[in-house]
Write an enzyme that holds these catalytic residues in place. Sequence first.
Site, PDB file in Angstrom:
ATOM      1  N   ARG A 198       0.817  -1.228   0.000  1.00 56.81           N
ATOM      2  CA  ARG A 198       0.000   0.000   0.000  1.00 56.81           C
ATOM      3  C   ARG A 198       0.845   1.269   0.000  1.00 56.81           C
ATOM      4  O   ARG A 198       0.453   2.274   0.583  1.00 56.81           O
ATOM      5  CB  ARG A 198      -0.959   0.029   1.198  1.00 56.81           C
ATOM      6  CG  ARG A 198      -2.114  -0.929   1.081  1.00 56.81           C
ATOM      7  CD  ARG A 198      -3.219  -0.378   0.198  1.00 56.81           C
ATOM      8  NE  ARG A 198      -4.184  -1.409  -0.158  1.00 56.81           N
ATOM      9  CZ  ARG A 198      -5.314  -1.642   0.509  1.00 56.81           C
ATOM     10  NH1 ARG A 198      -5.627  -0.912   1.523  1.00 56.81           N
ATOM     11  NH2 ARG A 198      -6.119  -2.591   0.110  1.00 56.81           N
ATOM     12  N   ARG A 257      -3.471   6.616   0.102  1.00 56.66           N
ATOM     13  CA  ARG A 257      -3.932   7.822   0.792  1.00 56.66           C
ATOM     14  C   ARG A 257      -2.919   8.506   1.696  1.00 56.66           C
ATOM     15  O   ARG A 257      -3.140   9.630   2.103  1.00 56.66           O
ATOM     16  CB  ARG A 257      -5.218   7.499   1.559  1.00 56.66           C
ATOM     17  CG  ARG A 257      -6.387   7.331   0.603  1.00 56.66           C
ATOM     18  CD  ARG A 257      -7.561   6.681   1.274  1.00 56.66           C
ATOM     19  NE  ARG A 257      -7.208   5.323   1.681  1.00 56.66           N
ATOM     20  CZ  ARG A 257      -8.057   4.460   2.209  1.00 56.66           C
ATOM     21  NH1 ARG A 257      -9.299   4.806   2.422  1.00 56.66           N
ATOM     22  NH2 ARG A 257      -7.670   3.249   2.527  1.00 56.66           N
ATOM     23  N   ARG A 298      -6.475  11.198  -7.156  1.00 49.12           N
ATOM     24  CA  ARG A 298      -7.703  10.467  -6.814  1.00 49.12           C
ATOM     25  C   ARG A 298      -8.928  11.384  -6.959  1.00 49.12           C
ATOM     26  O   ARG A 298      -9.990  10.948  -7.362  1.00 49.12           O
ATOM     27  CB  ARG A 298      -7.549   9.956  -5.382  1.00 49.12           C
ATOM     28  CG  ARG A 298      -8.730   9.270  -4.781  1.00 49.12           C
ATOM     29  CD  ARG A 298      -8.863   7.833  -5.227  1.00 49.12           C
ATOM     30  NE  ARG A 298      -9.731   7.118  -4.311  1.00 49.12           N
ATOM     31  CZ  ARG A 298     -11.040   7.317  -4.233  1.00 49.12           C
ATOM     32  NH1 ARG A 298     -11.623   8.164  -5.030  1.00 49.12           N
ATOM     33  NH2 ARG A 298     -11.747   6.643  -3.362  1.00 49.12           N
ATOM     34  N   ASP A 304      -6.187  -3.471  -7.999  1.00 49.27           N
ATOM     35  CA  ASP A 304      -6.744  -4.096  -6.807  1.00 49.27           C
ATOM     36  C   ASP A 304      -6.889  -5.588  -7.065  1.00 49.27           C
ATOM     37  O   ASP A 304      -7.041  -6.007  -8.218  1.00 49.27           O
ATOM     38  CB  ASP A 304      -8.102  -3.485  -6.438  1.00 49.27           C
ATOM     39  CG  ASP A 304      -8.410  -3.728  -4.964  1.00 49.27           C
ATOM     40  OD1 ASP A 304      -7.998  -2.910  -4.134  1.00 49.27           O
ATOM     41  OD2 ASP A 304      -9.011  -4.779  -4.652  1.00 49.27           O
ATOM     42  N   TYR A 315     -14.191 -12.823  -0.617  1.00 50.32           N
ATOM     43  CA  TYR A 315     -14.974 -11.630  -0.996  1.00 50.32           C
ATOM     44  C   TYR A 315     -16.175 -12.004  -1.869  1.00 50.32           C
ATOM     45  O   TYR A 315     -17.254 -11.434  -1.735  1.00 50.32           O
ATOM     46  CB  TYR A 315     -14.083 -10.613  -1.726  1.00 50.32           C
ATOM     47  CG  TYR A 315     -13.188  -9.832  -0.788  1.00 50.32           C
ATOM     48  CD1 TYR A 315     -13.699  -8.790  -0.013  1.00 50.32           C
ATOM     49  CD2 TYR A 315     -11.846 -10.132  -0.651  1.00 50.32           C
ATOM     50  CE1 TYR A 315     -12.889  -8.073   0.863  1.00 50.32           C
ATOM     51  CE2 TYR A 315     -11.019  -9.425   0.223  1.00 50.32           C
ATOM     52  CZ  TYR A 315     -11.551  -8.394   0.973  1.00 50.32           C
ATOM     53  OH  TYR A 315     -10.756  -7.693   1.839  1.00 50.32           O
TER      54      TYR A 315
HETATM   55  C1  LIG Z   1      -7.568  -7.336   0.591  1.00 47.91           C
HETATM   56  C2  LIG Z   1      -7.026  -6.477  -0.525  1.00 47.91           C
HETATM   57  C3  LIG Z   1      -7.757  -5.548  -1.318  1.00 47.91           C
HETATM   58  N1  LIG Z   1      -6.877  -4.984  -2.218  1.00 47.91           N
HETATM   59  C4  LIG Z   1      -5.620  -5.488  -2.026  1.00 47.91           C
HETATM   60  C5  LIG Z   1      -5.693  -6.464  -1.005  1.00 47.91           C
HETATM   61  C6  LIG Z   1      -4.564  -7.340  -0.549  1.00 47.91           C
HETATM   62  C7  LIG Z   1      -3.641  -6.621   0.365  1.00 47.91           C
HETATM   63  C8  LIG Z   1      -4.200  -6.369   1.729  1.00 47.91           C
HETATM   64  O1  LIG Z   1      -4.508  -7.326   2.446  1.00 47.91           O
HETATM   65  O2  LIG Z   1      -4.329  -5.175   2.078  1.00 47.91           O
HETATM   66  C9  LIG Z   1      -4.400  -5.201  -2.792  1.00 47.91           C
HETATM   67  C10 LIG Z   1      -4.129  -3.817  -3.229  1.00 47.91           C
HETATM   68  N2  LIG Z   1      -4.971  -2.735  -3.239  1.00 47.91           N
HETATM   69  C11 LIG Z   1      -4.310  -1.647  -3.740  1.00 47.91           C
HETATM   70  C12 LIG Z   1      -3.010  -2.050  -4.129  1.00 47.91           C
HETATM   71  C13 LIG Z   1      -2.087  -1.113  -4.893  1.00 47.91           C
HETATM   72  C14 LIG Z   1      -0.671  -1.184  -4.769  1.00 47.91           C
HETATM   73  C15 LIG Z   1      -0.054  -0.807  -3.434  1.00 47.91           C
HETATM   74  O3  LIG Z   1       0.042  -1.698  -2.569  1.00 47.91           O
HETATM   75  O4  LIG Z   1       0.374   0.346  -3.274  1.00 47.91           O
HETATM   76  C16 LIG Z   1      -2.868  -3.396  -3.770  1.00 47.91           C
HETATM   77  C17 LIG Z   1      -1.672  -4.303  -3.907  1.00 47.91           C
HETATM   78  C18 LIG Z   1      -4.859  -0.286  -3.906  1.00 47.91           C
HETATM   79  C19 LIG Z   1      -5.980   0.148  -3.062  1.00 47.91           C
HETATM   80  N3  LIG Z   1      -7.119  -0.553  -2.762  1.00 47.91           N
HETATM   81  C20 LIG Z   1      -7.942   0.213  -2.006  1.00 47.91           C
HETATM   82  C21 LIG Z   1      -7.330   1.488  -1.805  1.00 47.91           C
HETATM   83  C22 LIG Z   1      -7.948   2.676  -1.073  1.00 47.91           C
HETATM   84  C23 LIG Z   1      -8.982   3.275  -1.980  1.00 47.91           C
HETATM   85  C24 LIG Z   1      -9.018   4.774  -2.077  1.00 47.91           C
HETATM   86  O5  LIG Z   1      -8.071   5.414  -2.550  1.00 47.91           O
HETATM   87  O6  LIG Z   1     -10.066   5.287  -1.704  1.00 47.91           O
HETATM   88  C25 LIG Z   1      -6.096   1.452  -2.462  1.00 47.91           C
HETATM   89  C26 LIG Z   1      -5.093   2.560  -2.582  1.00 47.91           C
HETATM   90  C27 LIG Z   1      -9.290  -0.189  -1.501  1.00 47.91           C
HETATM   91  C28 LIG Z   1      -9.458  -1.560  -0.984  1.00 47.91           C
HETATM   92  N4  LIG Z   1      -9.169  -2.722  -1.656  1.00 47.91           N
HETATM   93  C29 LIG Z   1      -9.433  -3.806  -0.843  1.00 47.91           C
HETATM   94  C30 LIG Z   1      -9.933  -3.319   0.381  1.00 47.91           C
HETATM   95  C31 LIG Z   1     -10.336  -4.187   1.563  1.00 47.91           C
HETATM   96  C32 LIG Z   1      -9.982  -1.927   0.290  1.00 47.91           C
HETATM   97  C33 LIG Z   1     -10.581  -0.977   1.285  1.00 47.91           C
HETATM   98  C34 LIG Z   1      -9.680  -0.688   2.409  1.00 47.91           C
HETATM   99  C35 LIG Z   1      -9.051   0.667   2.240  1.00 47.91           C
HETATM  100  O7  LIG Z   1      -9.767   1.606   1.829  1.00 47.91           O
HETATM  101  O8  LIG Z   1      -7.859   0.804   2.540  1.00 47.91           O
HETATM  102  C36 LIG Z   1      -9.207  -5.214  -1.227  1.00 47.91           C
END
Ligand SMILES: Cc1c2[nH]c(c1CCC(=O)O)Cc1[nH]c(c(CCC(=O)O)c1C)Cc1[nH]c(c(CCC(=O)O)c1C)Cc1[nH]c(c(C)c1CCC(=O)O)C2
Length: 345
Positions: free
Chosen positions: A26, A30, A39, A76, A152
């Site tokens: 991540r 944000r 964004r 994602d 999911y």
């Molecule tokens: C379970 C999972 C998801 N997505 C991901 C996982 C596996 C890793 C982990 O366990 O955290 C993987 C993921 N999601 C994202 C990346 C991008 C690359 C990086 O790591 O920088 C990666 C590798 C962007 C993202 N994916 C998400 C965001 C936040 C969204 C935003 O900008 O509003 C980002 C940058 C959203 C997301 N996506 C997911 C969730 C549960 C959420 C909501 C939680 C949150 O808001 O932080 C599913």
Amino acid sequence: MLPMNDRLISAAKGLATDRTPIWLMRQAGRILPEYRKVRETAKDFKTLVKTPELATEVTIQPVDILGVDAAIIFSDILVIPEAMGLNYEMEENKGPVFPKRITSEADLASLHIAQAEELQYVLDAIRLTKKELQGKVPLIGFAGAPWTIFSYMIEGKGSKTFSQAKKMLYTQPAFSHRLLDMIAQSTIHYLKAQIKAGADIVQIFDSWAGILSPDQYAEFSLKYISKICDALGNDVPKIVFAKGAFFARAEMNTINCDVVGLDWNMGIAESRALLPNKVLQGNLDPCALYGSLDDVRRETKKMLNAFGPHKHIANLGHGLYPDTEVDKVKCYIDTVKEYSATLRR
Ligand SMILES: Cc1c2[nH]c(c1CCC(=O)O)Cc1[nH]c(c(CCC(=O)O)c1C)Cc1[nH]c(c(CCC(=O)O)c1C)Cc1[nH]c(c(C)c1CCC(=O)O)C2
């Protein structure tokens, strides 16, 4: 052709490097004001993911701003269910929600094995990112592990327990295996295409590994991760991160991957003993970055001393929390770079 800074790739292959490479789960997101700005210009999260120019921009931001040793393609794990025919929405401040979840045979019949072309926007973003990186650092491709994706798709949203998904394993094991196999096949097409498009290394995220029993984990998760790793071959290194699966570390030896990701619950010395032939990645608690700069330096050095100078890729034990201060993140990264070099002298 190897990138100019090939520390991540070399370390992943088990080779000695001048210092420990670092990237963060991540790292794009944000915590960076620069990300929040992009964004805002995109309508929503999915538009950002599906617009290669924007995805490329936020993928490269942490390389320039934080100084990490790799970029990870901005996408994602949930793009796979969508490509299979199950739409998701990313709700603001709530996370992913599936308007329709998988509960019946008819639901399963409505899905198909995703082909790489259905994820063309990710492949385009990888090609564009590779071009813009100009070989500066390697690019990490990724996908979710079948069990985490299944969770999911069955649950329909995020959950602390994923009890609907676990119930499915106990009540309908054959049905569960059919869906898991479809996800695994889709993931193989997808990751092969990411590698062809230019990903230098790939990571499989099994975020919900830790909620299964060891027996269930072997049957419903590790088996599919193993199948994916075998299908990908050995052209690029492979990282497997199974959050919470401390009980499965010994079994990870049997998987055709180069690197095993650790979370902060997994002891470092113990993990070394259990995984003598794997490179280890991790594992600072992302909450440690809420401490003072001195706290961050102390915790980082402690971690580096425990891993030792080789066969380690520094990372967190899970993704960065959105309210982490950027200077703490930079302090973590800089301490890894500086202190790990001194461990080799
Ligand atoms: C379970 C999972 C998801 N997505 C991901 C996982 C596996 C890793 C982990 O366990 O955290 C993987 C993921 N999601 C994202 C990346 C991008 C690359 C990086 O790591 O920088 C990666 C590798 C962007 C993202 N994916 C998400 C965001 C936040 C969204 C935003 O900008 O509003 C980002 C940058 C959203 C997301 N996506 C997911 C969730 C549960 C959420 C909501 C939680 C949150 O808001 O932080 C599913």
